[in-house]
Design a protein around this motif. Structure first.
Motif, mmCIF file in Angstrom:
data_model
loop_
_atom_site.group_PDB
_atom_site.id
_atom_site.type_symbol
_atom_site.label_atom_id
_atom_site.label_comp_id
_atom_site.label_asym_id
_atom_site.label_seq_id
_atom_site.Cartn_x
_atom_site.Cartn_y
_atom_site.Cartn_z
ATOM 1 N N GLU A 114 -8.336 2.996 6.024
ATOM 2 C CA GLU A 114 -6.941 3.250 5.667
ATOM 3 C C GLU A 114 -6.038 3.245 6.894
ATOM 4 O O GLU A 114 -4.838 2.946 6.793
ATOM 5 C CB GLU A 114 -6.810 4.583 4.924
ATOM 6 C CG GLU A 114 -7.156 5.828 5.723
ATOM 7 C CD GLU A 114 -8.644 6.148 5.696
ATOM 8 O OE1 GLU A 114 -9.046 7.163 6.290
ATOM 9 O OE2 GLU A 114 -9.398 5.361 5.096
ATOM 10 N N LYS A 115 -6.596 3.541 8.084
ATOM 11 C CA LYS A 115 -5.797 3.503 9.307
ATOM 12 C C LYS A 115 -5.375 2.071 9.627
ATOM 13 O O LYS A 115 -4.280 1.830 10.137
ATOM 14 C CB LYS A 115 -6.592 4.078 10.471
ATOM 15 C CG LYS A 115 -6.822 5.575 10.389
ATOM 16 C CD LYS A 115 -7.506 6.073 11.637
ATOM 17 C CE LYS A 115 -7.706 7.583 11.581
ATOM 18 N NZ LYS A 115 -8.372 8.093 12.794
ATOM 19 N N ILE A 116 -6.267 1.125 9.347
ATOM 20 C CA ILE A 116 -5.943 -0.278 9.578
ATOM 21 C C ILE A 116 -4.819 -0.708 8.645
ATOM 22 O O ILE A 116 -3.881 -1.404 9.041
ATOM 23 C CB ILE A 116 -7.199 -1.159 9.379
ATOM 24 C CG1 ILE A 116 -8.291 -0.732 10.358
ATOM 25 C CG2 ILE A 116 -6.865 -2.634 9.546
ATOM 26 C CD1 ILE A 116 -9.609 -1.438 10.179
ATOM 27 N N ASN A 117 -4.895 -0.269 7.385
ATOM 28 C CA ASN A 117 -3.813 -0.546 6.435
ATOM 29 C C ASN A 117 -2.494 0.006 6.938
ATOM 30 O O ASN A 117 -1.449 -0.652 6.867
ATOM 31 C CB ASN A 117 -4.131 0.108 5.079
ATOM 32 C CG ASN A 117 -4.816 -0.849 4.128
ATOM 33 O OD1 ASN A 117 -4.535 -2.032 4.139
ATOM 34 N ND2 ASN A 117 -5.714 -0.334 3.323
ATOM 35 N N GLN A 118 -2.553 1.206 7.463
ATOM 36 C CA GLN A 118 -1.343 1.893 7.898
ATOM 37 C C GLN A 118 -0.652 1.154 9.042
ATOM 38 O O GLN A 118 0.565 0.987 9.045
ATOM 39 C CB GLN A 118 -1.705 3.310 8.338
ATOM 40 C CG GLN A 118 -0.559 4.082 8.963
ATOM 41 C CD GLN A 118 -1.045 5.334 9.660
ATOM 42 O OE1 GLN A 118 -2.144 5.799 9.411
ATOM 43 N NE2 GLN A 118 -0.240 5.850 10.549
ATOM 44 N N LEU A 119 -1.437 0.707 10.008
ATOM 45 C CA LEU A 119 -0.847 0.115 11.208
ATOM 46 C C LEU A 119 -0.556 -1.374 11.080
ATOM 47 O O LEU A 119 0.417 -1.862 11.648
ATOM 48 C CB LEU A 119 -1.786 0.333 12.399
ATOM 49 C CG LEU A 119 -1.906 1.776 12.898
ATOM 50 C CD1 LEU A 119 -2.845 1.846 14.084
ATOM 51 C CD2 LEU A 119 -0.547 2.329 13.289
ATOM 52 N N LEU A 120 -1.381 -2.092 10.341
ATOM 53 C CA LEU A 120 -1.266 -3.550 10.325
ATOM 54 C C LEU A 120 -0.761 -4.124 9.003
ATOM 55 O O LEU A 120 -0.475 -5.313 8.940
ATOM 56 C CB LEU A 120 -2.635 -4.174 10.658
ATOM 57 C CG LEU A 120 -3.221 -3.799 12.024
ATOM 58 C CD1 LEU A 120 -4.577 -4.444 12.212
ATOM 59 C CD2 LEU A 120 -2.283 -4.214 13.151
ATOM 60 N N GLY A 121 -0.635 -3.312 7.968
ATOM 61 C CA GLY A 121 -0.156 -3.812 6.687
ATOM 62 C C GLY A 121 -1.274 -4.415 5.864
ATOM 63 O O GLY A 121 -2.352 -4.753 6.374
#
Length: 509
Positions: free
Chosen positions: A108-115
């Protein structure tokens, strides 16, 4: 070709043999044209029907593919796995298999930062990496072949994947494969200049020992994964004890609600020291649960349960009240020290947090700047905009803010600029071997430089040796917390401890 030859035969009667004025040539010509038209229409209809049938077949084939494959990764989905298992188990019901469940941790952190667009691309790449590692696992079920390469990975949805493995040749093959994937797959990726780190977690359930039903087998593999994740070092294979643990967890949830009102909770404290002057700048509090049967329980044993049970906010309110009351006690004793409290992601999403703090400050006559709220990077994963908005409100209130476990998530300069934090705490995993490893030293130095470039203070957690303290001072970190200064002790003894510390240490400026 047949039409052309037929036409030549039809109109090849010699003109001399035709009677002048006879209607036969005209009739023959019209009949031929009509016949040709009729045959052409029949062939056209046949061709159209054939094309329509081809298009329908292609469409059905395309629909069939998407029905059995994940639309993000392109790998076989849960329905495809179920279909294959139904056929396989009918043929070999007596054979032993393992269901290996794989989850991408903290995606979910990747989703948060990179879309989502970039995250989907990364998800597909990770899936391909996993499948590439499975090429040599011949006992894993192959769903299909692509360019003569077997596809052995199933995408269950989200960040969950599965592999079905035969145990006929090797009873512990699934465990071996799981360990290999967890160790070798998580290689960092670079996307738009951002380094993306991730981890894989696994859970295993065996057929037919743990279940003969796919849905139940999957549930038990998930339970094994949760156990393996929350209790590092424990086996990732399902066992009956895990079911008992789940029941035990439900019991603890109910007891925790009562513990808050029955005063079974207590606070422990660990000081934060200026490593140059030895001045105590603040102290972090930790909640403990004095369980009537289990004894003293550490936060790791019940904080996750508090979030699941929906009692994390009242628990946080209890901690905040005790912490702010201690600030008032220190002030009356002529001592100055900030108190730091950890809060969860759910606390950040509660609109009442700021109002409740204002009431507590007024009730105890305490300045907001003497309270520091520590927040982990993971707290922003669920609703980053709402969490950021709450942090800004807390900052406006005058409360100090610190980013905990700095360096363990997706830290970046761009990310830090958005947060109204005054301090970051470098995780103890970077500090423990700082003086023994050049790599650890370089990573820690980079983290400290990143924070200093933004004029943010740095606290080193887990300082246990003088050599580590001196190394930290040389690379620009002046504030430390750890066993070198004090182990955690009960908050009620903080006033006495602080007076003794000041007596034993001449504070140099």
């Amino acid at each position: 070709m047949s039409f052309r030859l037929y036409g030549i035969a039809l109109f090849s009667t010699p003109l001399a043999a035709q009677t002048e004025g006879s209607p036969l040539p005209v009739i023959s010509l019209l009949s031929g044209l009509l016949l040709l038209s009729f045959i052409y229409l029949i062939k056209l209809q046949f061709d159209l029907h054939k094309q329509k049938k081809f298009n329908h077949t292609a469409q059905q084939s395309s629909l069939g593919f998407y029905a059995l494959h994940d639309d993000i990764s392109g790998f076989p989905n849960k329905f495809f796995l179920q279909q294959q298992l139904d056929e396989l188990l009918q043929r070999k019901p007596e054979q032993q298999f393992s269901l290996l469940l794989i989850k991408i941790y903290q995606f979910e952190k990747i989703n948060q930062l990179l879309g989502h667009a970039n995250s989907n691309l990364i998800l597909a790449q990770i899936a391909q990496r996993i499948n590439d590692q499975l090429k040599t696992v011949d006992d894993a079920l192959s769903f299909e072949f692509r360019q003569q390469v077997p596809v052995r990975l199933c995408h269950l949805g989200g960040v969950d994947f599965a592999v079905w493995i035969s145990r006929s040749n090797h009873q512990n093959l699934a465990e071996f494969v799981a360990d290999n994937l967890e160790k070798n797959i998580p290689e960092a990726m670079i996307v738009h200049g951002c380094i993306v780190d991730y981890k894989l977690h696994s859970g295993i359930a065996h057929y037919p020992e743990h279940s003969t039903e796919f849905s139940e087998l999957l549930d038990r593999a998930y339970l094994a994964l949760q156990n393996h994740t929350m209790l590092p070092g424990h086996s990732q294979v399902f066992s009956a004890q895990m079911l008992n643990y789940s029941k035990d967890k439900l019991t603890l949830m109910a007891q925790l609600r009562q513990a808050i009102t029955d005063q079974q909770l207590s606070l422990y404290v660990q000081p934060q020291v200026d490593m140059r002057t030895k001045e105590v700048l603040a102290a972090e509090v930790y909640v403990r649960w004095r369980h009537p049967i289990r004894g003293l329980m550490a936060p790791s044993s019940f904080l996750a349960l508090a979030e699941e049970a929906g009692v994390i906010y009242p628990l946080t309110q209890w901690v905040l009240n005790e912490a702010i009351a201690m600030i008032a006690t220190l002030d009356k004793a002529g001592l100055v020290s900030k108190i730091a409290v950890n809060i969860s992601s759910q606390d950040l999403l509660n609109d009442e947090l700021v109002d409740s703090l204002e009431l507590l400050f007024a009730q105890h006559n305490v300045k907001p700047k003497l309270l520091v709220l520590e927040i982990t990077e993971g707290a922003f994963a669920a609703e980053p905009e709402t969490s950021l908005s709450m942090m800004r409100r807390l900052h406006q209130l005058g409360v100090g803010l610190a980013l905990d476990d700095f360096g363990t998530g997706l830290s970046s300069l761009a990310y830090l600029r958005k947060l109204p934090v005054q301090q970051v705490k470098v995780d103890c995993s970077f500090i423990n071997d700082l003086h023994k490893s050049d790599t650890q030293s370089a990573i820690t130095s980079a983290l400290i430089d990143m924070a200093r470039n933004l004029d943010i203070g740095v606290i080193a957690k887990g300082v246990e040796e003088i050599d580590v303290e001196q190394k930290l001072l040389r690379i620009g970190c002046n504030r430390g917390q750890g066993f070198l200064y004090s182990r955690p002790f009960e908050l009620s003894g903080f006033v006495v401890w602080l007076k003794q510390w000041q007596k034993n240490h001449v504070i140099t400026q």
